[in-house]
Write an enzyme that holds these catalytic residues in place. Structure first.
Site, PDB file in Angstrom:
ATOM      1  N   ALA A  33       6.169   0.428  13.003  1.00 60.57           N
ATOM      2  CA  ALA A  33       6.991   0.082  14.162  1.00 60.57           C
ATOM      3  C   ALA A  33       6.407  -0.483  15.256  1.00 60.57           C
ATOM      4  O   ALA A  33       6.761  -1.574  15.891  1.00 60.57           O
ATOM      5  CB  ALA A  33       7.494   1.598  14.970  1.00 60.57           C
ATOM      6  N   TYR A  35       3.794  -2.446  14.649  1.00 59.43           N
ATOM      7  CA  TYR A  35       3.498  -3.842  14.105  1.00 59.43           C
ATOM      8  C   TYR A  35       4.756  -4.318  14.207  1.00 59.43           C
ATOM      9  O   TYR A  35       4.690  -5.821  14.915  1.00 59.43           O
ATOM     10  CB  TYR A  35       3.301  -3.895  12.449  1.00 59.43           C
ATOM     11  CG  TYR A  35       3.038  -5.146  11.893  1.00 59.43           C
ATOM     12  CD1 TYR A  35       3.913  -5.798  11.290  1.00 59.43           C
ATOM     13  CD2 TYR A  35       1.894  -5.608  11.833  1.00 59.43           C
ATOM     14  CE1 TYR A  35       3.807  -6.894  10.750  1.00 59.43           C
ATOM     15  CE2 TYR A  35       1.372  -6.824  11.106  1.00 59.43           C
ATOM     16  CZ  TYR A  35       2.607  -7.338  10.692  1.00 59.43           C
ATOM     17  OH  TYR A  35       2.356  -8.616   9.946  1.00 59.43           O
ATOM     18  N   ASP A  36       5.846  -4.097  14.081  1.00 65.38           N
ATOM     19  CA  ASP A  36       7.134  -4.806  14.349  1.00 65.38           C
ATOM     20  C   ASP A  36       7.332  -5.240  15.897  1.00 65.38           C
ATOM     21  O   ASP A  36       7.609  -6.413  15.961  1.00 65.38           O
ATOM     22  CB  ASP A  36       8.291  -4.178  13.793  1.00 65.38           C
ATOM     23  CG  ASP A  36       8.225  -4.084  12.154  1.00 65.38           C
ATOM     24  OD1 ASP A  36       8.966  -2.890  11.824  1.00 65.38           O
ATOM     25  OD2 ASP A  36       7.802  -4.827  11.779  1.00 65.38           O
ATOM     26  N   LEU A  82      -5.088 -14.574 -21.164  1.00 64.62           N
ATOM     27  CA  LEU A  82      -6.134 -13.607 -21.884  1.00 64.62           C
ATOM     28  C   LEU A  82      -5.809 -13.372 -23.200  1.00 64.62           C
ATOM     29  O   LEU A  82      -4.733 -12.896 -23.396  1.00 64.62           O
ATOM     30  CB  LEU A  82      -6.096 -12.286 -20.747  1.00 64.62           C
ATOM     31  CG  LEU A  82      -6.669 -12.394 -19.581  1.00 64.62           C
ATOM     32  CD1 LEU A  82      -6.649 -10.973 -18.929  1.00 64.62           C
ATOM     33  CD2 LEU A  82      -8.443 -12.708 -19.681  1.00 64.62           C
ATOM     34  N   GLU A 121     -11.182  -4.058 -14.452  1.00 65.78           N
ATOM     35  CA  GLU A 121     -10.202  -4.171 -13.370  1.00 65.78           C
ATOM     36  C   GLU A 121      -8.460  -3.593 -13.827  1.00 65.78           C
ATOM     37  O   GLU A 121      -8.262  -4.102 -15.232  1.00 65.78           O
ATOM     38  CB  GLU A 121      -9.976  -5.616 -12.934  1.00 65.78           C
ATOM     39  CG  GLU A 121     -11.178  -6.211 -12.519  1.00 65.78           C
ATOM     40  CD  GLU A 121     -11.065  -7.761 -12.250  1.00 65.78           C
ATOM     41  OE1 GLU A 121     -10.180  -8.576 -12.197  1.00 65.78           O
ATOM     42  OE2 GLU A 121     -12.230  -8.469 -12.440  1.00 65.78           O
ATOM     43  N   LYS A 123      -4.773  -4.538 -14.990  1.00 64.49           N
ATOM     44  CA  LYS A 123      -4.190  -5.778 -15.271  1.00 64.49           C
ATOM     45  C   LYS A 123      -2.855  -5.488 -14.777  1.00 64.49           C
ATOM     46  O   LYS A 123      -1.864  -4.859 -15.065  1.00 64.49           O
ATOM     47  CB  LYS A 123      -4.031  -6.004 -16.799  1.00 64.49           C
ATOM     48  CG  LYS A 123      -3.583  -7.252 -16.949  1.00 64.49           C
ATOM     49  CD  LYS A 123      -3.388  -7.713 -18.595  1.00 64.49           C
ATOM     50  CE  LYS A 123      -2.773  -8.988 -18.759  1.00 64.49           C
ATOM     51  NZ  LYS A 123      -1.733  -9.308 -18.124  1.00 64.49           N
ATOM     52  N   GLU A 181      -2.769 -11.815  -8.474  1.00 69.09           N
ATOM     53  CA  GLU A 181      -1.077 -11.553  -8.591  1.00 69.09           C
ATOM     54  C   GLU A 181      -0.297 -11.160  -7.471  1.00 69.09           C
ATOM     55  O   GLU A 181      -0.659 -10.375  -6.798  1.00 69.09           O
ATOM     56  CB  GLU A 181      -1.438 -10.293  -9.874  1.00 69.09           C
ATOM     57  CG  GLU A 181      -0.006 -10.245 -10.684  1.00 69.09           C
ATOM     58  CD  GLU A 181      -0.308 -10.865 -12.103  1.00 69.09           C
ATOM     59  OE1 GLU A 181      -1.265 -11.459 -12.129  1.00 69.09           O
ATOM     60  OE2 GLU A 181       0.606 -10.864 -13.068  1.00 69.09           O
ATOM     61  N   LYS A 298     -14.457  -8.291 -18.089  1.00 70.68           N
ATOM     62  CA  LYS A 298     -14.896  -9.546 -17.657  1.00 70.68           C
ATOM     63  C   LYS A 298     -16.291  -9.358 -17.759  1.00 70.68           C
ATOM     64  O   LYS A 298     -16.874  -8.565 -16.882  1.00 70.68           O
ATOM     65  CB  LYS A 298     -14.233 -10.320 -16.499  1.00 70.68           C
ATOM     66  CG  LYS A 298     -12.754 -10.506 -16.422  1.00 70.68           C
ATOM     67  CD  LYS A 298     -12.706 -10.964 -15.086  1.00 70.68           C
ATOM     68  CE  LYS A 298     -11.052 -11.064 -14.871  1.00 70.68           C
ATOM     69  NZ  LYS A 298     -10.650 -11.090 -13.567  1.00 70.68           N
TER      70      LYS A 298
HETATM   71  C1  LIG Z   1      -5.135 -14.132 -16.590  1.00 76.44           C
HETATM   72  C2  LIG Z   1      -5.752 -12.981 -15.860  1.00 76.44           C
HETATM   73  C3  LIG Z   1      -5.277 -11.721 -15.203  1.00 76.44           C
HETATM   74  N1  LIG Z   1      -6.168 -10.821 -14.514  1.00 76.44           N
HETATM   75  N2  LIG Z   1      -5.853  -9.676 -14.062  1.00 76.44           N
HETATM   76  C4  LIG Z   1      -7.166  -9.254 -13.615  1.00 76.44           C
HETATM   77  N3  LIG Z   1      -7.121  -7.931 -13.000  1.00 76.44           N
HETATM   78  N4  LIG Z   1      -7.961 -10.186 -13.787  1.00 76.44           N
HETATM   79  C5  LIG Z   1      -7.575 -11.049 -14.578  1.00 76.44           C
HETATM   80  N5  LIG Z   1      -7.926 -12.448 -15.023  1.00 76.44           N
HETATM   81  C6  LIG Z   1      -7.197 -13.043 -15.670  1.00 76.44           C
HETATM   82  O1  LIG Z   1      -7.668 -14.214 -15.944  1.00 76.44           O
HETATM   83  C7  LIG Z   1      -9.162 -14.624 -15.930  1.00 76.44           C
HETATM   84  C8  LIG Z   1      -9.935 -14.663 -17.145  1.00 76.44           C
HETATM   85  C9  LIG Z   1      -9.362 -15.520 -14.810  1.00 76.44           C
END
Ligand SMILES: Cc1c[n+]2nc(N)[nH]c2nc1OC(C)C
Length: 331
Positions: A33, A35-36, A82, A121, A123, A181, A298
């Site tokens: 509230a 914030y708004d 990936l 991480e 996905k 994302e 990664k």
């Molecule tokens: C397609 C993709 C999707 N994701 N999701 C995460 N968490 N990291 C990540 N990295 C990605 O590509 C990397 C190899 C740059």
């Protein structure tokens, strides 16, 4: 008048700070509230004094409708897909997760390293996008598309409060592409569907459709009504500056520059570390505030990534590890 200029600057700073605390630190210090109220006061000020408004003002997030559809954007650095691994039958963990064991062993052998360190991480199940910043200001955003060419959805991305219009702090490169994302948090998905049912509108099938559908709206005013979020997970173009030598340090740096990064990201060592993370996140999957369809491993150091290179469009240095398909609970 000077006091209107000063007040507008104070309001902008307070709104940007509130966005950072809410989306990046997940630690808001004012209510929605309040914030708004800040936003409404700034909108009123900018309406009374049009000279005050600027494209980087938090109120100037709703741009014009994209009449002829979205412009195309060519990704200077392709947005990768990936390779992914699934569980297989077997007694030992190395048998059940054979493809992950293979992935990790290949890296050990190629880099002649005993126990490689990985960034690990969640996905996220949303829409992959690339954000371009010049001198710290958000200038263009595009969908992944086919990895080489995506759609320019800059106007829609300006309405996503988790995406900073200007980077915080200092020391950022002249040009920086941040990839990640756009997702719809579960609570915002449920709220949207409650509203849709009450107003006899078509409910969303799942949060991923919500994110994709909202971002591909031609009218940013519609996107602005959909509560979307964003988490950064990779870097694209970097010009006029440099980043830390590891991916995990880069993610920490992105947080300081104002980008949300999932609190679940961590580092893990060797095969055992990967599987421990996979099982830890898997056990908590239903309690996370967003849908995930697996985890991503990664190789953490960029030098090792360069040495491993890519297979066709997917890197040799990263792999997605998917959970078994979940029966979609149709809400
Ligand atoms: C397609 C993709 C999707 N994701 N999701 C995460 N968490 N990291 C990540 N990295 C990605 O590509 C990397 C190899 C740059």
């Amino acid at each position: 008048p000077p006091e209107a200029i000063a007040r507008a600057a104070t309001l902008r700073a307070a709104i940007e700070q509130a966005n950072y605390r809410y989306h990046v630190l997940d630690d808001p210090d004012i209510t929605d509230a309040d914030y708004d109220r800040l936003m409404r006061e700034l909108e009123a000020l900018e309406t009374a004094h049009p000279a005050l408004a600027s494209t980087s003002s938090p109120t100037r997030t709703v741009g014009a409708r994209a009449h002829g559809g979205f412009a195309e954007v060519r990704h200077a650095i392709p947005m990768l897909s990936l390779g992914n691994a699934f569980e297989q039958a077997g007694d030992t963990e190395r048998e059940r997760f054979r493809e992950i064991a293979e992935f990790e062993r290949r890296i050990e052998q190629t880099l002649d390293r005993r126990v490689p360190v990985f960034s690990v991480e969640p996905k996220l199940d949303g829409l992959a996008i690339s954000l371009r910043y010049e001198q710290g200001v958000f200038v263009q955003g595009a969908t992944r598309g086919d990895g080489e060419t995506g759609e320019d959805v800059t106007a829609n991305l300006r309405t996503v409060r988790a995406i900073p219009l200007k980077m915080r702090g200092e020391g950022w490169p002249d040009v920086l592409e941040v990839r990640g994302e756009v997702i719809m948090l579960r609570k915002d998905f449920e709220a949207f569907n409650d509203y849709a049912r009450k107003h006899d509108e078509k409910p969303l099938a799942n949060p991923r459709n919500g994110a994709a559908g909202s971002l591909r709206q031609l009218d940013p005013a519609i996107t602005a009504k959909r509560r979307l979020s964003f988490f950064a997970y990779a870097i694209g173009v970097v010009e006029g500056g440099e980043l830390p030598p590891t991916h995990s340090a880069t993610l920490r740096q992105l947080r300081e520059w104002g980008f949300p990064v999932s609190p679940e990201v961590a580092t893990a060592r060797g095969f055992d570390g990967l599987i421990a993370y996979f099982q830890r996140i898997g056990a908590r999957r239903d309690t996370l505030p967003y849908d995930i369809d697996g985890v991503v491993y990664k190789l953490d150091d960029y030098a090792g990534q360069r040495e491993m290179g890519f297979v066709s469009r997917a890197p040799r240095w990263a792999i997605a590890h998917k959970f078994p398909a979940q029966e979609q609970t149709t809400t």
